[in-house]
Design a protein around this motif. Sequence first.
Motif, mmCIF file in Angstrom:
data_model
loop_
_atom_site.group_PDB
_atom_site.id
_atom_site.type_symbol
_atom_site.label_atom_id
_atom_site.label_comp_id
_atom_site.label_asym_id
_atom_site.label_seq_id
_atom_site.Cartn_x
_atom_site.Cartn_y
_atom_site.Cartn_z
ATOM 1 N N ASP A 142 -13.023 10.108 4.323
ATOM 2 C CA ASP A 142 -12.358 10.497 5.575
ATOM 3 C C ASP A 142 -10.922 10.950 5.325
ATOM 4 N N GLY A 143 -10.249 10.303 4.368
ATOM 5 C CA GLY A 143 -8.865 10.682 4.083
ATOM 6 C C GLY A 143 -7.937 10.452 5.260
ATOM 7 N N ALA A 144 -8.095 9.328 5.947
ATOM 8 C CA ALA A 144 -7.221 9.035 7.086
ATOM 9 C C ALA A 144 -5.773 8.880 6.635
ATOM 10 N N ASN A 145 -5.578 8.123 5.571
ATOM 11 C CA ASN A 145 -4.225 7.971 5.031
ATOM 12 C C ASN A 145 -3.910 9.080 4.037
ATOM 13 N N ASP A 146 -4.863 9.352 3.149
ATOM 14 C CA ASP A 146 -4.655 10.346 2.094
ATOM 15 C C ASP A 146 -4.899 11.749 2.649
ATOM 16 N N GLY A 147 -3.865 12.262 3.293
ATOM 17 C CA GLY A 147 -3.942 13.598 3.863
ATOM 18 C C GLY A 147 -3.627 13.601 5.348
ATOM 19 N N ALA A 148 -4.471 12.968 6.155
ATOM 20 C CA ALA A 148 -4.326 13.065 7.606
ATOM 21 C C ALA A 148 -3.057 12.393 8.127
ATOM 22 N N SER A 149 -2.611 11.315 7.472
ATOM 23 C CA SER A 149 -1.422 10.616 7.982
ATOM 24 C C SER A 149 -0.173 11.485 7.892
ATOM 25 N N GLY A 150 0.018 12.160 6.771
ATOM 26 C CA GLY A 150 1.185 13.034 6.633
ATOM 27 C C GLY A 150 1.134 14.194 7.602
ATOM 28 N N VAL A 151 -0.046 14.769 7.761
ATOM 29 C CA VAL A 151 -0.208 15.871 8.710
ATOM 30 C C VAL A 151 0.061 15.393 10.126
ATOM 31 N N GLY A 152 -0.414 14.193 10.462
ATOM 32 C CA GLY A 152 -0.178 13.648 11.802
ATOM 33 C C GLY A 152 1.299 13.498 12.110
ATOM 34 N N VAL A 153 2.060 12.999 11.139
ATOM 35 C CA VAL A 153 3.510 12.875 11.322
ATOM 36 C C VAL A 153 4.145 14.249 11.524
ATOM 37 N N GLY A 300 -1.942 2.565 -9.050
ATOM 38 C CA GLY A 300 -0.603 2.877 -8.540
ATOM 39 C C GLY A 300 -0.579 3.110 -7.051
ATOM 40 N N PHE A 301 -1.741 3.066 -6.412
ATOM 41 C CA PHE A 301 -1.822 3.367 -4.991
ATOM 42 C C PHE A 301 -2.513 2.229 -4.233
ATOM 43 N N VAL A 302 -2.706 2.441 -2.937
ATOM 44 C CA VAL A 302 -3.361 1.422 -2.115
ATOM 45 C C VAL A 302 -4.786 1.182 -2.602
ATOM 46 N N SER A 303 -5.328 0.015 -2.274
ATOM 47 C CA SER A 303 -6.634 -0.390 -2.801
ATOM 48 C C SER A 303 -7.768 0.532 -2.360
ATOM 49 N N TYR A 304 -7.603 1.192 -1.221
ATOM 50 C CA TYR A 304 -8.676 2.047 -0.699
ATOM 51 C C TYR A 304 -8.495 3.516 -1.059
ATOM 52 N N TRP A 305 -7.565 3.806 -1.960
ATOM 53 C CA TRP A 305 -7.322 5.188 -2.398
ATOM 54 C C TRP A 305 -8.590 5.769 -3.031
ATOM 55 N N HIS A 306 -8.987 6.932 -2.537
ATOM 56 C CA HIS A 306 -10.169 7.651 -3.022
ATOM 57 C C HIS A 306 -11.435 6.799 -2.940
ATOM 58 N N THR A 307 -11.522 6.023 -1.854
ATOM 59 C CA THR A 307 -12.730 5.245 -1.591
ATOM 60 C C THR A 307 -13.218 5.546 -0.180
ATOM 61 N N MET A 308 -14.386 5.019 0.151
ATOM 62 C CA MET A 308 -14.954 5.220 1.480
ATOM 63 C C MET A 308 -14.183 4.434 2.545
ATOM 64 N N ASP A 309 -13.284 3.572 2.119
ATOM 65 C CA ASP A 309 -12.510 2.757 3.067
ATOM 66 C C ASP A 309 -11.227 3.428 3.551
ATOM 67 N N ASP A 310 -10.973 4.654 3.123
ATOM 68 C CA ASP A 310 -9.769 5.351 3.608
ATOM 69 C C ASP A 310 -10.065 5.900 5.006
ATOM 70 N N THR A 311 -10.060 4.972 5.969
ATOM 71 C CA THR A 311 -10.439 5.285 7.346
ATOM 72 C C THR A 311 -9.323 4.886 8.302
ATOM 73 N N MET A 312 -9.533 5.117 9.577
ATOM 74 C CA MET A 312 -8.524 4.823 10.598
ATOM 75 C C MET A 312 -8.170 3.339 10.669
ATOM 76 N N LYS A 313 -9.031 2.459 10.189
ATOM 77 C CA LYS A 313 -8.733 1.029 10.264
ATOM 78 C C LYS A 313 -7.489 0.665 9.448
ATOM 79 N N ASN A 314 -7.108 1.530 8.513
ATOM 80 C CA ASN A 314 -5.950 1.251 7.673
ATOM 81 C C ASN A 314 -4.671 1.945 8.144
ATOM 82 N N ILE A 315 -4.734 2.674 9.248
ATOM 83 C CA ILE A 315 -3.563 3.408 9.732
ATOM 84 C C ILE A 315 -2.729 2.535 10.662
ATOM 85 N N ASP A 316 -1.444 2.455 10.375
ATOM 86 C CA ASP A 316 -0.504 1.619 11.131
ATOM 87 C C ASP A 316 0.512 2.514 11.841
#
Length: 334
Positions: A142-153, A300-316
Amino acid sequence: MHKTIQLGITLLIGAFGILSCGAGSQKKAEQSEAITVNTTFDADSAYSYVEKQTSFGPRVPNTKEHADCKEYLTKKMRDFGAKTVLQDCELISWDGTKLHATNIIASFQPEKTKRIVLCSHWDSRPWADQDANQANWHSPIDGANDGASGVGVLLEIGRQLQMEAAKGRFPNYGIDILFLDAEDLGTPRFSKKPDNESTWCLGTQYWAKEAKKSGYQAEFGILLDMVGGKAPNFMWDYYSLQYAPQVLQRVWASAATLGYNSYFVPAEGGAITDDHLYVNRIAGIPCIDIIDYNPSNGTGFVSYWHTMDDTMKNIDKNSLKMVGETLLNVIFNP
């Protein structure tokens, strides 16, 4: 998405004060009178933009989800009053796949010669190759944090710029917002080929070459990547410190004045292959990376980096807010 290398950069950090005051390799931004901005960055709005991107599904080049998100991002920036152009390009992935990619370039006050460039990649990784379950390694994320978060800001920054302009308040610089494509298609973990930094940030490499060819220049640039996670740890990456120490100093000082110094940590991290590397190396624009860095994790990154867990549940929302407010402060008080 990124290759992290642990490098000793203590000498560079020790020379930080000297570099930031010198007139050598880095451009010095023109001093301007500060502008007071009464608008507060809207974290709820930024969050909704992140959520909307993920609703399309993984934004992988050559897919309908990617095309639909491109249409959405383009329309939003045009709605915000930015002169928005699409830089279509055909790129080649690590395995020879032809990628139909698009960099979205949105300019506020395009008539101004002094400019700031803000960027984030909008594609998401086709392979969850860091997932604990190897069965997921060939699945897109999904890339909620990896990609979408920066674009959202940056979408919310665009909306704020429109609101300030309606009040007759403009930054002293023109602002270019770049949504960069094909960043996250670097050599996957399961490939038998060795990782190669040139396989990452393909859209940025294309943009930087075209920018150099056209003579485009900006006073400085700021890249956002993985800025929406919980309790982020934004550290100085090696390339940011090497190419743009003045910009690091400015941005981290801005965060400190807003009370975010416990999250914007003025300490060394690793060397991160990210879009800012090519903005610096090819386009010659001093550019830094604001990226969540975890020195205790092997990647060097968050535990869900490049995993199926990079979803909205991790967005703060708080993380989106602190990054957005810091950027607005930099933009309006250079």
